[in-house]
Design a protein around this motif. Structure first.
Motif, PDB file in Angstrom:
ATOM      1  N   HIS A 178       0.820  -1.210   0.000  1.00 31.26           N
ATOM      2  CA  HIS A 178       0.000   0.000   0.000  1.00 31.26           C
ATOM      3  C   HIS A 178       0.855   1.261   0.000  1.00 31.26           C
ATOM      4  O   HIS A 178       0.400   2.325  -0.407  1.00 31.26           O
ATOM      5  N   ARG A 179       2.079   1.127   0.477  1.00 32.46           N
ATOM      6  CA  ARG A 179       3.013   2.254   0.526  1.00 32.46           C
ATOM      7  C   ARG A 179       4.425   1.712   0.357  1.00 32.46           C
ATOM      8  O   ARG A 179       4.701   0.552   0.707  1.00 32.46           O
ATOM      9  N   LEU A 180       5.285   2.541  -0.161  1.00 30.17           N
ATOM     10  CA  LEU A 180       6.664   2.170  -0.416  1.00 30.17           C
ATOM     11  C   LEU A 180       7.571   3.224   0.201  1.00 30.17           C
ATOM     12  O   LEU A 180       7.336   4.426   0.037  1.00 30.17           O
ATOM     13  N   ARG A 281      -9.580   1.899   9.202  1.00 32.52           N
ATOM     14  CA  ARG A 281      -8.223   2.081   8.684  1.00 32.52           C
ATOM     15  C   ARG A 281      -8.204   2.122   7.165  1.00 32.52           C
ATOM     16  O   ARG A 281      -7.356   2.750   6.549  1.00 32.52           O
ATOM     17  N   THR A 282      -9.170   1.435   6.538  1.00 35.03           N
ATOM     18  CA  THR A 282      -9.165   1.343   5.078  1.00 35.03           C
ATOM     19  C   THR A 282      -9.981   2.450   4.415  1.00 35.03           C
ATOM     20  O   THR A 282     -10.139   2.458   3.194  1.00 35.03           O
ATOM     21  N   ARG A 283     -10.531   3.379   5.173  1.00 36.60           N
ATOM     22  CA  ARG A 283     -11.384   4.407   4.595  1.00 36.60           C
ATOM     23  C   ARG A 283     -10.550   5.483   3.894  1.00 36.60           C
ATOM     24  O   ARG A 283      -9.584   6.004   4.434  1.00 36.60           O
ATOM     25  N   ALA A 284     -10.957   5.828   2.678  1.00 36.68           N
ATOM     26  CA  ALA A 284     -10.257   6.855   1.914  1.00 36.68           C
ATOM     27  C   ALA A 284     -10.644   8.241   2.410  1.00 36.68           C
ATOM     28  O   ALA A 284     -11.790   8.495   2.789  1.00 36.68           O
ATOM     29  N   VAL A 285      -9.687   9.146   2.387  1.00 36.99           N
ATOM     30  CA  VAL A 285      -9.899  10.540   2.729  1.00 36.99           C
ATOM     31  C   VAL A 285      -9.770  11.357   1.442  1.00 36.99           C
ATOM     32  O   VAL A 285      -8.864  11.117   0.634  1.00 36.99           O
ATOM     33  N   LYS A 286     -10.654  12.298   1.267  1.00 33.36           N
ATOM     34  CA  LYS A 286     -10.670  13.100   0.049  1.00 33.36           C
ATOM     35  C   LYS A 286      -9.644  14.222   0.116  1.00 33.36           C
ATOM     36  O   LYS A 286      -9.637  15.019   1.060  1.00 33.36           O
ATOM     37  N   PHE A 287      -8.786  14.290  -0.897  1.00 28.10           N
ATOM     38  CA  PHE A 287      -7.784  15.343  -1.018  1.00 28.10           C
ATOM     39  C   PHE A 287      -8.077  16.122  -2.302  1.00 28.10           C
ATOM     40  O   PHE A 287      -7.918  15.588  -3.409  1.00 28.10           O
ATOM     41  N   ALA A 288      -8.513  17.357  -2.162  1.00 28.15           N
ATOM     42  CA  ALA A 288      -8.812  18.208  -3.312  1.00 28.15           C
ATOM     43  C   ALA A 288      -7.703  19.254  -3.455  1.00 28.15           C
ATOM     44  O   ALA A 288      -7.596  20.187  -2.648  1.00 28.15           O
ATOM     45  N   PHE A 289      -6.873  19.091  -4.477  1.00 29.69           N
ATOM     46  CA  PHE A 289      -5.749  19.992  -4.720  1.00 29.69           C
ATOM     47  C   PHE A 289      -6.236  21.139  -5.603  1.00 29.69           C
ATOM     48  O   PHE A 289      -6.566  20.943  -6.780  1.00 29.69           O
ATOM     49  N   ASN A 290      -6.301  22.328  -5.050  1.00 33.84           N
ATOM     50  CA  ASN A 290      -6.704  23.517  -5.786  1.00 33.84           C
ATOM     51  C   ASN A 290      -5.500  24.435  -5.973  1.00 33.84           C
ATOM     52  O   ASN A 290      -4.397  24.146  -5.498  1.00 33.84           O
ATOM     53  N   GLU A 291      -5.715  25.554  -6.604  1.00 35.25           N
ATOM     54  CA  GLU A 291      -4.604  26.426  -6.981  1.00 35.25           C
ATOM     55  C   GLU A 291      -3.796  26.905  -5.781  1.00 35.25           C
ATOM     56  O   GLU A 291      -2.567  26.920  -5.799  1.00 35.25           O
ATOM     57  N   ALA A 321      -8.216  13.424  -5.350  1.00 42.27           N
ATOM     58  CA  ALA A 321      -7.774  12.040  -5.203  1.00 42.27           C
ATOM     59  C   ALA A 321      -8.094  11.552  -3.799  1.00 42.27           C
ATOM     60  O   ALA A 321      -8.331  12.350  -2.879  1.00 42.27           O
ATOM     61  N   GLY A 322      -8.090  10.249  -3.631  1.00 44.83           N
ATOM     62  CA  GLY A 322      -8.342   9.648  -2.324  1.00 44.83           C
ATOM     63  C   GLY A 322      -7.127   8.878  -1.834  1.00 44.83           C
ATOM     64  O   GLY A 322      -6.502   8.144  -2.603  1.00 44.83           O
ATOM     65  N   PHE A 323      -6.811   9.045  -0.547  1.00 47.07           N
ATOM     66  CA  PHE A 323      -5.666   8.343   0.035  1.00 47.07           C
ATOM     67  C   PHE A 323      -5.995   7.883   1.457  1.00 47.07           C
ATOM     68  O   PHE A 323      -6.886   8.433   2.114  1.00 47.07           O
ATOM     69  N   ASN A 324      -5.273   6.896   1.908  1.00 44.36           N
ATOM     70  CA  ASN A 324      -5.325   6.493   3.305  1.00 44.36           C
ATOM     71  C   ASN A 324      -4.506   7.521   4.089  1.00 44.36           C
ATOM     72  O   ASN A 324      -3.274   7.550   4.005  1.00 44.36           O
ATOM     73  N   PHE A 363       8.976   8.485  -0.752  1.00 38.54           N
ATOM     74  CA  PHE A 363       7.908   7.582  -0.337  1.00 38.54           C
ATOM     75  C   PHE A 363       6.814   7.572  -1.402  1.00 38.54           C
ATOM     76  O   PHE A 363       6.610   8.560  -2.106  1.00 38.54           O
ATOM     77  N   VAL A 364       6.109   6.453  -1.500  1.00 35.81           N
ATOM     78  CA  VAL A 364       5.024   6.322  -2.455  1.00 35.81           C
ATOM     79  C   VAL A 364       3.797   5.800  -1.719  1.00 35.81           C
ATOM     80  O   VAL A 364       3.899   4.813  -0.969  1.00 35.81           O
ATOM     81  N   VAL A 365       2.663   6.447  -1.913  1.00 35.84           N
ATOM     82  CA  VAL A 365       1.399   6.006  -1.314  1.00 35.84           C
ATOM     83  C   VAL A 365       0.437   5.665  -2.454  1.00 35.84           C
ATOM     84  O   VAL A 365       0.224   6.469  -3.362  1.00 35.84           O
ATOM     85  N   MET A 366      -0.151   4.472  -2.395  1.00 37.18           N
ATOM     86  CA  MET A 366      -1.089   4.063  -3.425  1.00 37.18           C
ATOM     87  C   MET A 366      -2.423   4.778  -3.235  1.00 37.18           C
ATOM     88  O   MET A 366      -2.842   5.052  -2.097  1.00 37.18           O
ATOM     89  N   PRO A 367      -3.131   5.095  -4.318  1.00 35.44           N
ATOM     90  CA  PRO A 367      -4.400   5.825  -4.225  1.00 35.44           C
ATOM     91  C   PRO A 367      -5.535   4.904  -3.796  1.00 35.44           C
ATOM     92  O   PRO A 367      -5.427   3.683  -3.814  1.00 35.44           O
TER      93      PRO A 367
END
Length: 371
Positions: A178-180, A281-291, A321-324, A363-367
């Protein structure tokens, strides 16, 4: 055995042993520490057959001898002693007599011949790395080691050599799918690494506890299925897992159309508040990247809603995008810089997390899909 030793020095030595001894083993001696009084001091040996420690302490030895005693029990006794000087004497029937001031203990033990022997170690070259650098490698990767024993290739940290001959680097990699986590550090000397070689979770825990954040060098050498770390008066031995780490490079994003730069401390504090409503623990959190801001949002039917914005500098178009979020928290906790960069190619692509001012780790986090 008959010796005199400083109580605080003895206590520090026994404290190092506590993370190695096996308290629940069917073999009772694995919860014991082997005490060897000899010319020059007291040698302490502890092992659970997968991890071993040998440490030498200064002591005034009047009579040589060896005895194995319960490590946790002895540690409690030593910490309670009233005077700064401790006397160890081996009594009859494998008993250790401990004296300090008016305090006297008689502790049962085993003969040294019954203690499990440490395996032979055939070193193939050696290298040197600072303690602080090696500890940082472990801290920045070990939390991502898979805990599921079925996924055998992931239940340890992978080591490899990268860089060129003039500036070689030791790279440590860990993932749970899930992460690297990837961290690198400079070293000197020869490294003989095998592709089927993983440092197990317990060894990583011991390394993190016993090494200090210092610039002192520690010797690293590899043998057949084992790694040995050495520093003055101390030696650590770890059995390696015979597992093949997956080809992880394929999941490292090489092209990212969206890059957000923000303050690490602000993201840490925001995620701490957001996680109050993240029940699973498995619930996605919403990340909205704006300007100009990153809006993080959670909707929980039972607990309510939370939304908070963090100032960012965004390169590329806005994206959602959604991430843990807990995975991001773990990563941010082991980073040290003031800023953090979040980079991704599209909303279902892996997110590259790194310090823009530090190339020694990434680090890498899977979506995750948003419901």
């Amino acid at each position: 055995m008959d010796l005199y030793i400083d109580r605080d020095e003895l206590s520090r030595g026994l404290a190092r042993v506590q993370s190695i001894i096996e308290r629940r083993s069917m073999h009772p001696l694995l919860s014991h520490v082997l005490l060897h009084a000899r010319d020059g001091g007291l040698r302490m040996t502890a092992t659970d057959t997968e991890v071993a420690y040998i440490g030498d302490l200064a002591a005034n030895v009047e009579k040589d001898g060896q005895l194995a005693v319960d490590a946790a029990h002895l540690f409690q006794i030593v910490r309670s002693l009233p005077e700064p000087t401790v006397q160890f004497t081996s009594g009859t029937s494998n008993r250790l007599e401990v004296r300090s001031g008016r305090a006297f203990f008689r502790v049962p033990g085993f003969a040294a011949e019954e203690y499990p022997p440490l395996p032979a170690f055939d070193a193939k070259g050696s290298s040197k790395i600072t303690e602080g650098a090696l500890r940082r490698l472990v801290e920045q990767t070990s939390f991502a080691v898979a805990t599921d024993d079925v996924r055998y290739g992931l239940n340890g940290a992978h080591l490899e050599r990268v860089g060129d001959d003039e500036s070689p680097l030791l790279r440590m990699v860990a993932t749970d799918g899930h992460r690297l986590c990837v961290a690198e550090a400079k070293y000197e000397g020869e490294l003989h690494l095998s592709p089927r070689m993983l440092i197990p979770r317990k060894a990583l825990t011991v390394i993190k506890k016993l090494l200090e954040d210092s610039e002192e060098s520690i010797e690293v050498s590899f043998g057949e299925g084992a790694i040995r770390l050495g520093r003055p008066s101390q030696m650590f031995w770890f059995r390696l897992l015979d597992g093949e780490f997956p080809e992880y490079q394929a999941v490292v994003p090489s092209e990212n159309k969206h890059r957000a730069l923000l303050r690490r401390s602000e993201l840490i504090s925001t995620l701490k508040r957001i996680m109050i409503l993240v029940q699973e623990r498995t619930r996605a959190v919403k990340f909205a990247f704006n300007e100009n801001e990153l809006e993080i949002e959670v909707h929980n039917v039972e607990r309510g809603e939370v939304k908070e914005a963090v100032p960012i500098e965004l390169e590329g178009d806005p994206i959602i995008a959604g991430f843990n979020a807990r995975y991001l928290q773990d990563i941010l906790a082991v980073m040290t810089g003031d800023n953090v960069s979040l980079e991704l190619n599209h909303h279902l692509a892996p997110c590259l997390v790194r310090d823009p001012d530090d190339e020694s780790a990434f680090f890498v986090v899977m979506p995750m899909r948003l419901d």
